[in-house]
Design a protein around this motif. Sequence first.
Motif, PDB file in Angstrom:
ATOM      1  N   GLY A 156      70.571  45.103  48.948  1.00  0.00           N
ATOM      2  CA  GLY A 156      70.680  45.656  47.602  1.00  0.00           C
ATOM      3  C   GLY A 156      72.077  45.452  47.068  1.00  0.00           C
ATOM      4  N   GLY A 157      72.164  45.254  45.767  1.00  0.00           N
ATOM      5  CA  GLY A 157      73.472  44.980  45.173  1.00  0.00           C
ATOM      6  C   GLY A 157      73.720  45.775  43.918  1.00  0.00           C
ATOM      7  N   ASN A 158      74.957  45.662  43.446  1.00  0.00           N
ATOM      8  CA  ASN A 158      75.351  46.306  42.191  1.00  0.00           C
ATOM      9  C   ASN A 158      74.793  45.574  40.984  1.00  0.00           C
ATOM     10  OD1 ASN A 158      76.679  48.334  40.770  1.00  0.00           O
ATOM     11  ND2 ASN A 158      78.581  47.151  40.580  1.00  0.00           N
ATOM     12  N   ASP A 159      74.076  44.489  41.202  1.00  0.00           N
ATOM     13  CA  ASP A 159      73.403  43.774  40.119  1.00  0.00           C
ATOM     14  C   ASP A 159      71.994  44.311  39.880  1.00  0.00           C
ATOM     15  OD1 ASP A 159      72.356  42.979  42.488  1.00  0.00           O
ATOM     16  OD2 ASP A 159      72.575  40.828  42.156  1.00  0.00           O
ATOM     17  N   ASN A 160      71.676  45.476  40.465  1.00  0.00           N
ATOM     18  CA  ASN A 160      70.369  46.142  40.313  1.00  0.00           C
ATOM     19  C   ASN A 160      69.233  45.334  40.921  1.00  0.00           C
ATOM     20  OD1 ASN A 160      72.060  47.713  38.749  1.00  0.00           O
ATOM     21  ND2 ASN A 160      71.166  47.081  36.797  1.00  0.00           N
ATOM     22  N   ARG A 161      69.534  44.506  41.918  1.00  0.00           N
ATOM     23  CA  ARG A 161      68.534  43.648  42.531  1.00  0.00           C
ATOM     24  C   ARG A 161      68.302  44.068  43.989  1.00  0.00           C
ATOM     25  NH1 ARG A 161      68.344  42.770  37.854  1.00  0.00           N
ATOM     26  NH2 ARG A 161      68.373  40.744  36.788  1.00  0.00           N
ATOM     27  N   LEU A 162      67.049  43.876  44.398  1.00  0.00           N
ATOM     28  CA  LEU A 162      66.658  44.074  45.790  1.00  0.00           C
ATOM     29  C   LEU A 162      66.045  42.777  46.296  1.00  0.00           C
ATOM     30  CD1 LEU A 162      66.131  45.955  48.270  1.00  0.00           C
ATOM     31  CD2 LEU A 162      63.909  46.481  47.241  1.00  0.00           C
ATOM     32  N   PHE A 163      66.689  42.181  47.314  1.00  0.00           N
ATOM     33  CA  PHE A 163      66.241  40.909  47.859  1.00  0.00           C
ATOM     34  C   PHE A 163      65.746  41.099  49.293  1.00  0.00           C
ATOM     35  CE2 PHE A 163      69.443  38.463  44.999  1.00  0.00           C
ATOM     36  CZ  PHE A 163      68.586  38.646  43.917  1.00  0.00           C
ATOM     37  N   VAL A 164      64.801  40.240  49.689  1.00  0.00           N
ATOM     38  CA  VAL A 164      64.293  40.216  51.066  1.00  0.00           C
ATOM     39  C   VAL A 164      64.465  38.797  51.592  1.00  0.00           C
ATOM     40  CG1 VAL A 164      62.299  40.561  52.575  1.00  0.00           C
ATOM     41  CG2 VAL A 164      62.644  42.070  50.611  1.00  0.00           C
ATOM     42  N   ALA A 220      69.757  50.360  38.184  1.00  0.00           N
ATOM     43  CA  ALA A 220      71.099  50.722  38.646  1.00  0.00           C
ATOM     44  C   ALA A 220      71.292  50.099  40.022  1.00  0.00           C
ATOM     45  CB  ALA A 220      71.281  52.238  38.693  1.00  0.00           C
ATOM     46  N   ALA A 221      72.478  50.273  40.568  1.00  0.00           N
ATOM     47  CA  ALA A 221      72.816  49.674  41.861  1.00  0.00           C
ATOM     48  C   ALA A 221      71.854  50.158  42.946  1.00  0.00           C
ATOM     49  CB  ALA A 221      74.251  50.025  42.234  1.00  0.00           C
ATOM     50  N   VAL A 222      71.458  49.228  43.820  1.00  0.00           N
ATOM     51  CA  VAL A 222      70.527  49.533  44.899  1.00  0.00           C
ATOM     52  C   VAL A 222      71.321  49.596  46.197  1.00  0.00           C
ATOM     53  CG1 VAL A 222      68.429  48.848  46.094  1.00  0.00           C
ATOM     54  CG2 VAL A 222      68.707  48.326  43.658  1.00  0.00           C
ATOM     55  N   LYS A 223      71.589  50.825  46.636  1.00  0.00           N
ATOM     56  CA  LYS A 223      72.304  51.028  47.895  1.00  0.00           C
ATOM     57  C   LYS A 223      71.396  51.594  48.980  1.00  0.00           C
ATOM     58  CE  LYS A 223      75.956  53.749  50.014  1.00  0.00           C
ATOM     59  NZ  LYS A 223      76.864  54.901  49.841  1.00  0.00           N
ATOM     60  N   ALA A 224      70.469  52.473  48.607  1.00  0.00           N
ATOM     61  CA  ALA A 224      69.584  53.130  49.566  1.00  0.00           C
ATOM     62  C   ALA A 224      68.407  52.218  49.891  1.00  0.00           C
ATOM     63  CB  ALA A 224      69.092  54.460  49.005  1.00  0.00           C
ATOM     64  N   ILE A 225      68.294  51.794  51.147  1.00  0.00           N
ATOM     65  CA  ILE A 225      67.230  50.902  51.604  1.00  0.00           C
ATOM     66  C   ILE A 225      66.722  51.419  52.949  1.00  0.00           C
ATOM     67  CG2 ILE A 225      66.620  48.540  52.251  1.00  0.00           C
ATOM     68  CD1 ILE A 225      68.935  47.578  50.538  1.00  0.00           C
ATOM     69  N   ALA A 226      65.396  51.428  53.142  1.00  0.00           N
ATOM     70  CA  ALA A 226      64.821  51.894  54.410  1.00  0.00           C
ATOM     71  C   ALA A 226      63.480  51.222  54.652  1.00  0.00           C
ATOM     72  CB  ALA A 226      64.670  53.416  54.414  1.00  0.00           C
ATOM     73  N   TRP A 227      63.305  50.674  55.861  1.00  0.00           N
ATOM     74  CA  TRP A 227      62.034  50.100  56.294  1.00  0.00           C
ATOM     75  C   TRP A 227      61.223  51.158  57.016  1.00  0.00           C
ATOM     76  CZ3 TRP A 227      60.449  45.176  55.115  1.00  0.00           C
ATOM     77  CH2 TRP A 227      61.424  44.279  54.655  1.00  0.00           C
TER      78      TRP A 227
END
Length: 479
Positions: free
Chosen positions: A331-339, A356-363
Amino acid sequence: MEDRMNSSTEEQSSSSSRLNLPPTMSRSSLSLETLSPSRHIDRMVNSGYQRSPSRAIYSDRFIPSRSGSNFALFNISPTKSPSPADGREECSGAYATLLRAALFGLESGVVPPATPEKAFGSNGRHSPVSPPSRNIFRYKTETRKSMHSLSPLGFEDTLPGVNHTPVKTPRKVSRSPYKVLDAPALQDDFYLNLVDWSSHNVLSVGLGNCVYLWNACSSKVTKLCDLGIDDSVCSVGWAQRGTHLAVGTSTGKVQIWDASRCKRVRTMEGHRLRVGALAWSSSLLSSGSRDKSILQRDIRSQEDFVSKLTGHKSEVCGLKWSYDNRELASGGNDNRLFVWNQHSTQPVLKYCEHTAAVKAIAWSPHLHGLLASGGGTADRCIRFWNTTTNSHLSCMDTGSQVCNLVWSKNVNELVSTHGYSQNQIIVWRYPTMSKVIRIEFFILPSHLMDRLLSQGQETKHLDSGMCSLHQNHRTLRVK
């Protein structure tokens, strides 16, 4: 001819005289009969031949013997009422009735054990109850069974003589921390990851240019390293196994430390700006930087990094490997979530729904391919994705900035920590997203709430507990 007959008679008499007979048998009762071969065969095949009772004769047909069958157990034939004089038979009859009720249910025509209230009516006279004749092997639709049933077979019906009480007690979660640690020189920055738990229950915290370790078992505090006045700690991350800790610095370097010996193993370069996100996958370490890139580092290799992942347009602030170590979410400050997969240098999946920025990520450890992500202050949402089908599953507006997400390994629940404006911890039950518990750490007056910089909340949740960093209060709270 007569001489031959006489000789045979003499031989028989001589053989009989040599016989060792028991004392109870007289010689007069002993007689020898000479049989011709044809007569011997006729006697063997004759229907009147008496078989020895001690010898079992087997055939190719099975004819069951019902003499030892217990028809009363299946309620096929009427059962005998136990005699009141024999206490053992009465107890065994009650036990058999209770066992039949547990095996076949109360609707199978089983009569409950007679109690004084049921056996005698209001007038004191005995009122026998005849069991209904119903087929125990009849078709019966499956019904939902209670999770609190004490029956070993899981029947929800109340059995006679059994007191059903719920086994599972209501969950109690303390709303106050059991440990508060001072955290001076704590950086007030939402994009940094300054706290991480190890598999040995050791907490690492980055404070300024130093890294401290707190052992949750012994409450011992150890200073691991000091980067000097020209550098500062931006991220920390424990290896999945062992005692190795990765430390990301503001100068773009990544250091590997052996926490058991408090010794630095190696230093790896490659980033031009600070390293704010770290994620381990066995011997592979991923690092995300403000220079918008992600470096894959194999600590067994002499090179600083083995591959470089590019795709984000702003700082990488969140990294997380899946439990099978096949997919990496960023996740980035560009509001994107990549895999990303293990061999790609470009993202295989791109999600742009966050604002908004994506910092929180959980599998999710319970469902393969289930990914949860949380947005910053302008987004405030938790979104769920299925990376297997490349689909957006659901979205939950939390009302606050989402700082971190962690799945429970035991139950299908998710814990989220939040910053501005409510600064709370919430445990969610997935997939209904109902709130199990909500904890607020502090409440400020309304005229001070606007001045609160909520980016300083970083939270981790383990089976052993939760810890939260509050940069505004310069404290570390462990729950």
